[in-house]
Design a protein around this motif. Structure first.
Motif, PDB file in Angstrom:
ATOM      1  N   ALA A  59       0.830  -1.210   0.000  1.00 38.79           N
ATOM      2  CA  ALA A  59       0.000   0.000   0.000  1.00 38.79           C
ATOM      3  C   ALA A  59       0.864   1.259   0.000  1.00 38.79           C
ATOM      4  CB  ALA A  59      -0.926  -0.003   1.212  1.00 38.79           C
ATOM      5  N   ALA A  60       2.024   1.179   0.636  1.00 35.38           N
ATOM      6  CA  ALA A  60       2.902   2.352   0.732  1.00 35.38           C
ATOM      7  C   ALA A  60       3.597   2.669  -0.586  1.00 35.38           C
ATOM      8  CB  ALA A  60       3.946   2.137   1.827  1.00 35.38           C
ATOM      9  N   TRP A  61       3.967   1.651  -1.347  1.00 33.99           N
ATOM     10  CA  TRP A  61       4.739   1.868  -2.580  1.00 33.99           C
ATOM     11  C   TRP A  61       4.046   2.834  -3.542  1.00 33.99           C
ATOM     12  CZ3 TRP A  61       9.023   2.573  -4.796  1.00 33.99           C
ATOM     13  CH2 TRP A  61       9.202   2.415  -6.171  1.00 33.99           C
ATOM     14  N   ILE A  67       4.385  10.735  -4.372  1.00 31.36           N
ATOM     15  CA  ILE A  67       4.830  11.914  -3.613  1.00 31.36           C
ATOM     16  C   ILE A  67       6.312  12.221  -3.782  1.00 31.36           C
ATOM     17  CG2 ILE A  67       3.025  11.612  -1.872  1.00 31.36           C
ATOM     18  CD1 ILE A  67       5.283  10.598   0.030  1.00 31.36           C
ATOM     19  N   SER A  68       7.058  11.300  -4.399  1.00 32.27           N
ATOM     20  CA  SER A  68       8.506  11.494  -4.485  1.00 32.27           C
ATOM     21  C   SER A  68       8.978  11.551  -5.930  1.00 32.27           C
ATOM     22  CB  SER A  68       9.216  10.335  -3.763  1.00 32.27           C
ATOM     23  OG  SER A  68      10.607  10.437  -3.927  1.00 32.27           O
ATOM     24  N   SER A  69       9.930  12.407  -6.174  1.00 36.08           N
ATOM     25  CA  SER A  69      10.537  12.461  -7.503  1.00 36.08           C
ATOM     26  C   SER A  69      11.543  11.323  -7.679  1.00 36.08           C
ATOM     27  CB  SER A  69      11.220  13.811  -7.724  1.00 36.08           C
ATOM     28  OG  SER A  69      12.252  13.983  -6.759  1.00 36.08           O
ATOM     29  N   ASP A  70      11.959  10.710  -6.589  1.00 38.53           N
ATOM     30  CA  ASP A  70      12.877   9.565  -6.622  1.00 38.53           C
ATOM     31  C   ASP A  70      12.345   8.497  -5.671  1.00 38.53           C
ATOM     32  OD1 ASP A  70      14.991   7.841  -6.955  1.00 38.53           O
ATOM     33  OD2 ASP A  70      16.540   9.260  -6.296  1.00 38.53           O
ATOM     34  N   LEU A  78      12.872   4.126   3.635  1.00 36.14           N
ATOM     35  CA  LEU A  78      11.734   3.736   4.461  1.00 36.14           C
ATOM     36  C   LEU A  78      11.830   2.259   4.857  1.00 36.14           C
ATOM     37  CD1 LEU A  78       8.824   5.583   2.616  1.00 36.14           C
ATOM     38  CD2 LEU A  78       9.705   6.071   4.914  1.00 36.14           C
ATOM     39  N   ALA A  79      12.275   1.417   3.938  1.00 38.29           N
ATOM     40  CA  ALA A  79      12.442  -0.017   4.241  1.00 38.29           C
ATOM     41  C   ALA A  79      13.475  -0.214   5.351  1.00 38.29           C
ATOM     42  CB  ALA A  79      12.845  -0.784   2.986  1.00 38.29           C
ATOM     43  N   VAL A 115      14.178  -7.048   2.273  1.00 43.43           N
ATOM     44  CA  VAL A 115      14.926  -7.169   1.009  1.00 43.43           C
ATOM     45  C   VAL A 115      14.020  -7.718  -0.092  1.00 43.43           C
ATOM     46  CG1 VAL A 115      16.819  -8.409  -0.133  1.00 43.43           C
ATOM     47  CG2 VAL A 115      17.184  -7.359   2.113  1.00 43.43           C
ATOM     48  N   VAL A 116      13.289  -8.783   0.209  1.00 42.42           N
ATOM     49  CA  VAL A 116      12.396  -9.393  -0.788  1.00 42.42           C
ATOM     50  C   VAL A 116      11.300  -8.413  -1.191  1.00 42.42           C
ATOM     51  CG1 VAL A 116      10.633 -11.191  -1.120  1.00 42.42           C
ATOM     52  CG2 VAL A 116      12.859 -11.779  -0.108  1.00 42.42           C
ATOM     53  N   THR A 117      10.675  -7.782  -0.213  1.00 41.67           N
ATOM     54  CA  THR A 117       9.552  -6.890  -0.501  1.00 41.67           C
ATOM     55  C   THR A 117      10.005  -5.662  -1.286  1.00 41.67           C
ATOM     56  OG1 THR A 117       8.406  -7.655   1.481  1.00 41.67           O
ATOM     57  CG2 THR A 117       7.671  -5.565   0.535  1.00 41.67           C
ATOM     58  N   TYR A 118      11.090  -5.041  -0.851  1.00 42.02           N
ATOM     59  CA  TYR A 118      11.596  -3.865  -1.566  1.00 42.02           C
ATOM     60  C   TYR A 118      11.900  -4.215  -3.026  1.00 42.02           C
ATOM     61  CZ  TYR A 118      14.704  -0.331  -3.370  1.00 42.02           C
ATOM     62  OH  TYR A 118      15.276   0.608  -4.190  1.00 42.02           O
ATOM     63  N   ASN A 119      12.696  -5.255  -3.212  1.00 44.29           N
ATOM     64  CA  ASN A 119      13.098  -5.617  -4.580  1.00 44.29           C
ATOM     65  C   ASN A 119      11.921  -6.036  -5.444  1.00 44.29           C
ATOM     66  OD1 ASN A 119      16.070  -5.333  -4.968  1.00 44.29           O
ATOM     67  ND2 ASN A 119      16.041  -6.470  -3.056  1.00 44.29           N
TER      68      ASN A 119
END
Length: 132
Positions: A59-61, A67-70, A78-79, A115-119
């Motif tokens: 939900a956050a992604w 909201i972010s340019s990067d 955040l992770a 790591v898994v979720t971010y990637n």
């Protein structure tokens, strides 16, 4: 721009996180036999918390992408911050007398989920631009 639904977006990080959790439990119990049967190593114990955490990240992604340019830069930080916060209960149960080796495996599980979720999310979910 890929158009990926929320269910599709969350399927990989959820299944990947649950898989890595299960693998870390097996490895942890093999490396530290004294942790066999540890209550927090039961699938039902860690699975519900893992799914809830990954759903929050899913939900956050899209919010971060808007909201972010990067967004990858911000989501990565955040992770890290969330992982550090999620280590606090681990440190608390360690303080309360839970086995050190078991708590270290739990902390490694939190890191692996991040790591898994971010990637998964930054590679699967489309980054929608504000301009069309």
């Amino acid at each position: 721009d890929r158009d990926v639904t929320g269910v599709q977006t969350c399927a990989l990080p959820i299944s990947g996180s649950l898989g890595v959790d299960a693998l870390l439990v097996v490895i942890g119990q093999a490396v530290f036999p004294s942790t066999k049967g540890y209550v927090h190593f039961q699938f039902s114990d860690y699975a519900k918390l893992t799914v809830i955490g990954v759903l929050i990240a899913c939900a956050a992604w899209p919010v971060v992408t808007r909201i972010s340019s990067d967004p990858r830069w911000l989501f990565f930080r955040l992770a890290i911050a969330v992982t550090l916060v999620l280590w606090l209960p681990d440190l608390w149960i360690l303080h309360l007398g839970q086995p050190v080796k078991a708590v270290l495996v739990l902390m490694l599980m939190h890191l692996a989920i991040a790591v898994v979720t971010y990637n998964s999310l930054v590679r699967i979910a489309a980054i929608r631009s504000a301009r069309h």
